[in-house]
Write a protein that holds these residues in place. Structure first.
Motif, PDB file in Angstrom:
ATOM      1  N   ASN A   1       0.883  -0.752   0.303  1.00  0.00           N
ATOM      2  CA  ASN A   1      -0.093  -0.086  -0.039  1.00  0.00           C
ATOM      3  C   ASN A   1       0.784   0.931  -0.372  1.00  0.00           C
ATOM      4  O   ASN A   1       2.152   1.401   0.354  1.00  0.00           O
ATOM      5  CB  ASN A   1      -1.560   0.324   1.292  1.00  0.00           C
ATOM      6  CG  ASN A   1      -1.999  -1.171   1.445  1.00  0.00           C
ATOM      7  OD1 ASN A   1      -1.817  -1.125   0.167  1.00  0.00           O
ATOM      8  ND2 ASN A   1      -2.739  -0.738   2.057  1.00  0.00           N
ATOM      9  N   VAL A   2       0.157   2.410  -0.754  1.00  0.00           N
ATOM     10  CA  VAL A   2       1.208   3.691  -0.761  1.00  0.00           C
ATOM     11  C   VAL A   2       0.308   4.677  -0.518  1.00  0.00           C
ATOM     12  O   VAL A   2      -0.252   4.724  -1.227  1.00  0.00           O
ATOM     13  CB  VAL A   2       1.218   4.149  -1.584  1.00  0.00           C
ATOM     14  CG1 VAL A   2       2.881   5.338  -1.845  1.00  0.00           C
ATOM     15  CG2 VAL A   2       3.295   3.204  -2.362  1.00  0.00           C
ATOM     16  N   GLY A   3       0.107   5.049   0.809  1.00  0.00           N
ATOM     17  CA  GLY A   3      -0.866   6.331   1.783  1.00  0.00           C
ATOM     18  C   GLY A   3      -0.368   7.277   2.214  1.00  0.00           C
ATOM     19  O   GLY A   3       0.575   5.833   3.046  1.00  0.00           O
ATOM     20  N   SER A   4      -1.499   7.636   3.233  1.00  0.00           N
ATOM     21  CA  SER A   4      -0.434   8.196   4.032  1.00  0.00           C
ATOM     22  C   SER A   4      -0.889   8.026   5.405  1.00  0.00           C
ATOM     23  O   SER A   4      -0.625   8.053   6.857  1.00  0.00           O
ATOM     24  CB  SER A   4      -1.137   9.740   3.620  1.00  0.00           C
ATOM     25  OG  SER A   4      -3.025  10.112   4.179  1.00  0.00           O
ATOM     26  N   GLY A   5      -2.141   6.868   5.383  1.00  0.00           N
ATOM     27  CA  GLY A   5      -2.927   6.505   6.669  1.00  0.00           C
ATOM     28  C   GLY A   5      -4.189   7.760   7.149  1.00  0.00           C
ATOM     29  O   GLY A   5      -4.362   6.749   7.960  1.00  0.00           O
ATOM     30  N   ILE A   6      -4.107   8.666   6.599  1.00  0.00           N
ATOM     31  CA  ILE A   6      -4.706   9.609   7.422  1.00  0.00           C
ATOM     32  C   ILE A   6      -6.317   9.226   5.856  1.00  0.00           C
ATOM     33  O   ILE A   6      -5.634  10.022   5.139  1.00  0.00           O
ATOM     34  CB  ILE A   6      -4.414  10.733   7.550  1.00  0.00           C
ATOM     35  CG1 ILE A   6      -2.935  10.823   8.361  1.00  0.00           C
ATOM     36  CG2 ILE A   6      -5.654  11.768   8.359  1.00  0.00           C
ATOM     37  CD1 ILE A   6      -2.138  11.842   8.706  1.00  0.00           C
ATOM     38  N   ALA A   7      -7.279   9.256   6.448  1.00  0.00           N
ATOM     39  CA  ALA A   7      -8.765   9.565   6.054  1.00  0.00           C
ATOM     40  C   ALA A   7      -8.901  11.023   6.218  1.00  0.00           C
ATOM     41  O   ALA A   7      -9.278  11.803   7.097  1.00  0.00           O
ATOM     42  CB  ALA A   7      -9.468   8.806   6.063  1.00  0.00           C
ATOM     43  N   HIS A   8      -9.264  11.767   5.007  1.00  0.00           N
ATOM     44  CA  HIS A   8      -9.823  13.155   5.387  1.00  0.00           C
ATOM     45  C   HIS A   8     -11.276  13.375   4.288  1.00  0.00           C
ATOM     46  O   HIS A   8     -11.761  12.623   3.429  1.00  0.00           O
ATOM     47  CB  HIS A   8      -8.985  14.026   4.982  1.00  0.00           C
ATOM     48  CG  HIS A   8      -7.411  14.211   5.429  1.00  0.00           C
ATOM     49  ND1 HIS A   8      -7.462  14.719   6.074  1.00  0.00           N
ATOM     50  CD2 HIS A   8      -6.290  13.823   4.566  1.00  0.00           C
ATOM     51  CE1 HIS A   8      -6.198  15.472   6.754  1.00  0.00           C
ATOM     52  NE2 HIS A   8      -5.644  14.567   5.812  1.00  0.00           N
ATOM     53  N   LYS A   9     -12.291  14.261   4.834  1.00  0.00           N
ATOM     54  CA  LYS A   9     -13.453  13.727   3.922  1.00  0.00           C
ATOM     55  C   LYS A   9     -13.270  15.399   3.348  1.00  0.00           C
ATOM     56  O   LYS A   9     -12.920  16.167   3.433  1.00  0.00           O
ATOM     57  CB  LYS A   9     -14.389  14.926   5.767  1.00  0.00           C
ATOM     58  CG  LYS A   9     -16.027  14.598   4.542  1.00  0.00           C
ATOM     59  CD  LYS A   9     -17.119  15.352   5.652  1.00  0.00           C
ATOM     60  CE  LYS A   9     -18.230  15.522   5.302  1.00  0.00           C
ATOM     61  NZ  LYS A   9     -19.513  16.289   5.945  1.00  0.00           N
ATOM     62  N   VAL A  10     -13.965  15.001   2.417  1.00  0.00           N
ATOM     63  CA  VAL A  10     -13.554  15.731   0.843  1.00  0.00           C
ATOM     64  C   VAL A  10     -14.262  17.125   1.066  1.00  0.00           C
ATOM     65  O   VAL A  10     -12.893  18.248   0.348  1.00  0.00           O
ATOM     66  CB  VAL A  10     -14.081  15.593  -0.277  1.00  0.00           C
ATOM     67  CG1 VAL A  10     -13.915  15.904  -2.152  1.00  0.00           C
ATOM     68  CG2 VAL A  10     -13.697  13.408  -0.982  1.00  0.00           C
ATOM     69  N   GLY A  11     -15.475  17.323   1.233  1.00  0.00           N
ATOM     70  CA  GLY A  11     -15.849  18.757   1.486  1.00  0.00           C
ATOM     71  C   GLY A  11     -15.083  19.428   3.208  1.00  0.00           C
ATOM     72  O   GLY A  11     -14.192  20.583   2.506  1.00  0.00           O
ATOM     73  N   ASP A  12     -14.288  18.990   3.879  1.00  0.00           N
ATOM     74  CA  ASP A  12     -13.467  19.162   4.653  1.00  0.00           C
ATOM     75  C   ASP A  12     -11.655  20.378   3.985  1.00  0.00           C
ATOM     76  O   ASP A  12     -11.241  21.060   4.259  1.00  0.00           O
ATOM     77  CB  ASP A  12     -12.993  18.307   5.918  1.00  0.00           C
ATOM     78  CG  ASP A  12     -13.404  18.195   6.642  1.00  0.00           C
ATOM     79  OD1 ASP A  12     -15.126  18.884   6.671  1.00  0.00           O
ATOM     80  OD2 ASP A  12     -14.024  17.288   7.999  1.00  0.00           O
ATOM     81  N   LEU A  13     -11.633  19.416   2.870  1.00  0.00           N
ATOM     82  CA  LEU A  13     -10.329  19.750   1.623  1.00  0.00           C
ATOM     83  C   LEU A  13     -10.647  20.998   1.208  1.00  0.00           C
ATOM     84  O   LEU A  13      -9.955  21.855   1.610  1.00  0.00           O
ATOM     85  CB  LEU A  13      -9.726  18.523   1.176  1.00  0.00           C
ATOM     86  CG  LEU A  13      -9.435  17.644   2.177  1.00  0.00           C
ATOM     87  CD1 LEU A  13      -8.482  16.108   1.276  1.00  0.00           C
ATOM     88  CD2 LEU A  13      -8.198  17.815   3.250  1.00  0.00           C
ATOM     89  N   LEU A  14     -11.823  20.271   0.776  1.00  0.00           N
ATOM     90  CA  LEU A  14     -12.457  21.928   0.181  1.00  0.00           C
ATOM     91  C   LEU A  14     -12.589  23.378   0.635  1.00  0.00           C
ATOM     92  O   LEU A  14     -12.130  24.657   0.114  1.00  0.00           O
ATOM     93  CB  LEU A  14     -13.856  21.619  -0.479  1.00  0.00           C
ATOM     94  CG  LEU A  14     -14.728  22.267  -1.151  1.00  0.00           C
ATOM     95  CD1 LEU A  14     -13.902  22.998  -2.691  1.00  0.00           C
ATOM     96  CD2 LEU A  14     -15.892  22.365  -1.480  1.00  0.00           C
TER      97      LEU A  14
END
Length: 298
Positions: free
Chosen positions: A221-234
């Motif tokens: 796996n290649v990723g950060s290990g942290i999930a973000h809500k797309v709306g929060d990133l917006l």
């Protein structure tokens, strides 16, 4: 270290070529139209001439949305193209180490971080194509003893990514409104999904490490290990602007099937010391500042 990078003109390819070159690799960087994975004779010529120690395949139809629009082409490029490449490697440079880039879209939906041992059950043509690619990699390991490492890469972004992807689309729209100096509206798709987003520069560093180092596993796996809500990133991106910005949902940006939550268990690359871990907010600010600067130059 002689490395062939196929798909070098794509978003990730440019960053990977720079990463490899900075570490002393002699890089043969190719892309369409000079090399087409569906043209076996062309691939044979490339590998005969380059005699690589490493091969990286970044050539793919890499958008879930694009895969829904043309599933047949997705299978042709991502599966048949990979088979052609593996056949050519087995023939001309069987000792070369090959890195095949897969996707988190291979996994079945679950509400906790995804480990490499988790079930694969793709819900879109792109994910299905990457499962098939990985299955053929296993077949070629067994038949020819080839050294093939597969990634399951989660979402990654950065300067230069196409606006058909959500975060660069948000950044470009917000930056355009900011440059106008007037309040504005941006068009978006699904904002409720949770996704694991990484900085493309961190991702290509992992790819280089997987090539250069001995590998305990065949899949990473290649990723950060942290999930973000797309709306929060917006909202974080909108926060970079000084003008008022409202949001409208665009039905054309909605996917036929969208997974509500996806997060990477990146323990394998963390244990190896390969993960740099840039915060996604820093990546988004880099993208926004670049977009503002690019517009200032125009």
């Amino acid at each position: 270290m002689n490395t062939v990078v196929i798909g070098a003109k794509g978003f990730v390819g440019g960053y990977l070529v720079k990463e490899l070159a900075s570490a002393g690799h002699e890089v043969t960087a190719v892309d369409i139209p000079e090399v087409n994975l569906l043209d076996r004779e062309c691939i044979d010529g490339l590998l005969q001439n380059a005699k690589p120690d490493y091969v990286v395949n970044l050539a793919a139809i890499s958008s879930v949305g694009a895969s829904w629009k043309d599933p047949a082409s997705t299978i042709q490029v991502n599966v048949v193209g990979t088979i052609n490449l593996l056949d050519a490697i087995a023939t001309h440079c069987p000792k070369a180490k090959t890195l095949l880039i897969g996707s988190a879209e291979e996994y079945a939906q679950q509400d906790s971080p995804l480990k490499e041992c988790c079930d694969r059950e793709a819900s879109n043509p792109y994910g299905i194509s990457k499962i098939a690619q990985e299955n053929f990699a296993e077949l070629y390991r067994k038949k020819y003893g080839m050294k093939i490492i597969c990634t399951r890469s989660f979402n990654h972004t950065g300067v230069g990514q196409r606006s058909s992807f959500a975060l660069p689309s948000f950044v470009q729209q917000v930056a355009a409104i900011e440059k106008s100096g007037q309040p504005g509206v941006i068009k978006v798709g699904n904002l409720s999904a949770w996704r694991d987003f990484s900085d493309v520069r961190d991702v290509v560093h992992v790819y280089r490490m997987l090539l250069e180092k001995e590998n305990k596993y065949e899949v990473y796996n290649v990723g950060s290990g942290i999930a973000h809500k797309v709306g929060d990133l917006l909202q974080a991106i909108i926060g970079f602007a000084s003008v008022s910005i409202s949001v409208e949902q665009d039905p054309e940006k909605m996917r036929p099937v969208d997974i509500p939550y996806q997060c990477c268990d990146n323990s394998r690359i963390v244990e190896c010391g390969y993960w740099n871990g840039t915060k996604i907010e820093e990546t988004l600010k880099w993208m926004f500042d670049h977009e503002i600067g690019a517009k200032n130059c125009n």
